[in-house]
Design a protein around this motif. Sequence first.
Motif, PDB file in Angstrom:
ATOM      1  N   UNK A  35      45.225  36.598  55.603  1.00  0.00           N
ATOM      2  CA  UNK A  35      44.707  37.459  56.675  1.00  0.00           C
ATOM      3  C   UNK A  35      44.759  36.769  58.030  1.00  0.00           C
ATOM      4  N   UNK A  36      44.557  35.439  58.028  1.00  0.00           N
ATOM      5  CA  UNK A  36      44.541  34.717  59.301  1.00  0.00           C
ATOM      6  C   UNK A  36      45.878  34.803  60.027  1.00  0.00           C
ATOM      7  N   UNK A  37      46.956  35.063  59.291  1.00  0.00           N
ATOM      8  CA  UNK A  37      48.278  35.163  59.922  1.00  0.00           C
ATOM      9  C   UNK A  37      48.376  36.364  60.844  1.00  0.00           C
ATOM     10  N   UNK A  38      47.500  37.358  60.641  1.00  0.00           N
ATOM     11  CA  UNK A  38      47.542  38.563  61.469  1.00  0.00           C
ATOM     12  C   UNK A  38      46.793  38.404  62.783  1.00  0.00           C
ATOM     13  N   UNK A  39      46.086  37.295  62.966  1.00  0.00           N
ATOM     14  CA  UNK A  39      45.417  37.059  64.247  1.00  0.00           C
ATOM     15  C   UNK A  39      46.463  36.803  65.330  1.00  0.00           C
ATOM     16  N   UNK A  40      46.146  37.190  66.536  1.00  0.00           N
ATOM     17  CA  UNK A  40      47.086  36.943  67.633  1.00  0.00           C
ATOM     18  C   UNK A  40      46.326  36.729  68.925  1.00  0.00           C
ATOM     19  N   UNK A  41      47.025  36.198  69.911  1.00  0.00           N
ATOM     20  CA  UNK A  41      46.461  35.918  71.231  1.00  0.00           C
ATOM     21  C   UNK A  41      47.120  36.857  72.228  1.00  0.00           C
ATOM     22  N   UNK A  42      46.318  37.479  73.083  1.00  0.00           N
ATOM     23  CA  UNK A  42      46.887  38.443  74.015  1.00  0.00           C
ATOM     24  C   UNK A  42      46.180  38.381  75.365  1.00  0.00           C
ATOM     25  N   UNK A  43      46.759  39.062  76.348  1.00  0.00           N
ATOM     26  CA  UNK A  43      46.203  39.117  77.690  1.00  0.00           C
ATOM     27  C   UNK A  43      47.021  40.039  78.558  1.00  0.00           C
ATOM     28  N   UNK A  44      46.634  40.177  79.806  1.00  0.00           N
ATOM     29  CA  UNK A  44      47.362  41.038  80.744  1.00  0.00           C
ATOM     30  C   UNK A  44      48.715  40.409  81.094  1.00  0.00           C
ATOM     31  N   UNK A  45      49.674  41.243  81.422  1.00  0.00           N
ATOM     32  CA  UNK A  45      51.045  40.772  81.653  1.00  0.00           C
ATOM     33  C   UNK A  45      51.122  39.665  82.704  1.00  0.00           C
ATOM     34  N   UNK A  46      50.488  39.780  83.882  1.00  0.00           N
ATOM     35  CA  UNK A  46      50.624  38.692  84.857  1.00  0.00           C
ATOM     36  C   UNK A  46      50.129  37.347  84.342  1.00  0.00           C
ATOM     37  N   UNK A  47      49.080  37.358  83.520  1.00  0.00           N
ATOM     38  CA  UNK A  47      48.550  36.102  83.007  1.00  0.00           C
ATOM     39  C   UNK A  47      49.477  35.536  81.937  1.00  0.00           C
TER      40      UNK A  47
END
Length: 468
Positions: free
Chosen positions: A110-122
């Motif tokens: 399940x941990x493989x489905x974690x992800x990091x995200x943010x707004x496009x400029x950042x």
Amino acid sequence: MSKIVICGGGVIGLSAATMLGRDSHDITVLEADPAGQPVASAEGWDTWERPGVAQFRQPHNLSSRFRMISDLELPGLTDDLLRAGCVWVDYLDSRSLPPTLTDKTPRPGDEAMRFVTGRRPIVEWAVAAMAQAAPNVTIRRGTKVREIIIGASAVPGVPHVTGVRTTSGEEIRADLVIDAMGRRSAACDWIRCAGARSPFEEAEDSNFAYFTRYFSGQQRPRRMGRALTPMGLFSILTLDGDNDTWSVTLFTSSKNKAMRGLRDTATFHRVVSACPRQAHWLDGEPITPVLLMAGVIDRYRRFVVDGRPVITGFAAVGDAWACTNPSAGRGLSVGLLHAQVLRNVARRHLDDPEAFSREYDAETEIQVGPFYRNQIAADRARIAEMNALEHGTPLPAPNPVMAKLLAASSQDADVLRGMIEIAMCVALPQEVITRPRVAAKLAEMDGYQIPPDPGIIDRHRMAALLDG
């Protein structure tokens, strides 16, 4: 060491540059927009102007597939994104699982489905900082390419690219020119002007209009439904952002004139407030007005036609190859997958222009093409639903497999994980439905009448919400 010119310094162009630079190639990135990367990541949102990227301040999302590829091909980028303020997202967190799901036990993997995200400029700020520090990479901003340079053919009768000419008249020679200029790429015109056959190209307006507002607050909203949820005449997209921000997007048919009222902030908030699983995403401080984007073109190109390259010494990557309706938030993830394909093919065939062109086309079709085709099918089905609801005509029949997958995902843990893998670009629907436990669950639903979603807003209520 080969010389490579990359036209376009966005997320995918810079990621490809970093990969290829780490393979000891001499990389020059030419970016038309003159503004350099801000000193601090927080300035990316406030001050960084990128007129060449129409969707620069529209919602973006990074998926599990993006993180998997970047951890393999661009080690350190995930940590760079987190330092810039991006956040972890886990759709399998027990607080995010559907209340109708009885089996909420964590599973291995399940941990493989974690992800990091943010707004496009950042995100782009972090990627640009990585590329700036990468070996063998030179980034030139404010340099616009006018045309490609043609040299001696590597394949009889097929023009071969040996560099580019900028608008100032400067000639930059290269063993390979990569088009990473995104949706607005003019590369097909360059190729035709160079005397080559036209690449295969299909394009159409997806007829969606997007209305987005960003918010900020000390606590990100709890996810109570899917990130992308159809609500009848519109769909709602809720995305986590960096640095205590998030976004809410409503997208609808651009032909429905009444829906243009969503650009009014009071109307926008009234409609979102009527969405039971998303209304709490308004509980923050608005940091933008309602942002509009329309005229989004679906486009797909191939540079090997009838089994023969139209040009050699050239490759298109990411949105310059194919682009679709961005509502699914997969563009950067599919683009990074394509950059990975490009790197792998370059490792094998960069010194053989014909073999490179043929294998890059073939691997693109096998590994990346299905994401494009699945999204196009979903777009066409969704816009047909919206149009039918607007005109009061019978709804088109849904895709029976996807409808059953969606219905079963709220009840079955295996199906839910498969659906999350599909959304995260980790697996294709064609693969998920063949898994024994998923196939068995779908077989149980044969003949099952899927009830309508009680949260859907019908056309009469929608008219009342728009009128206030």
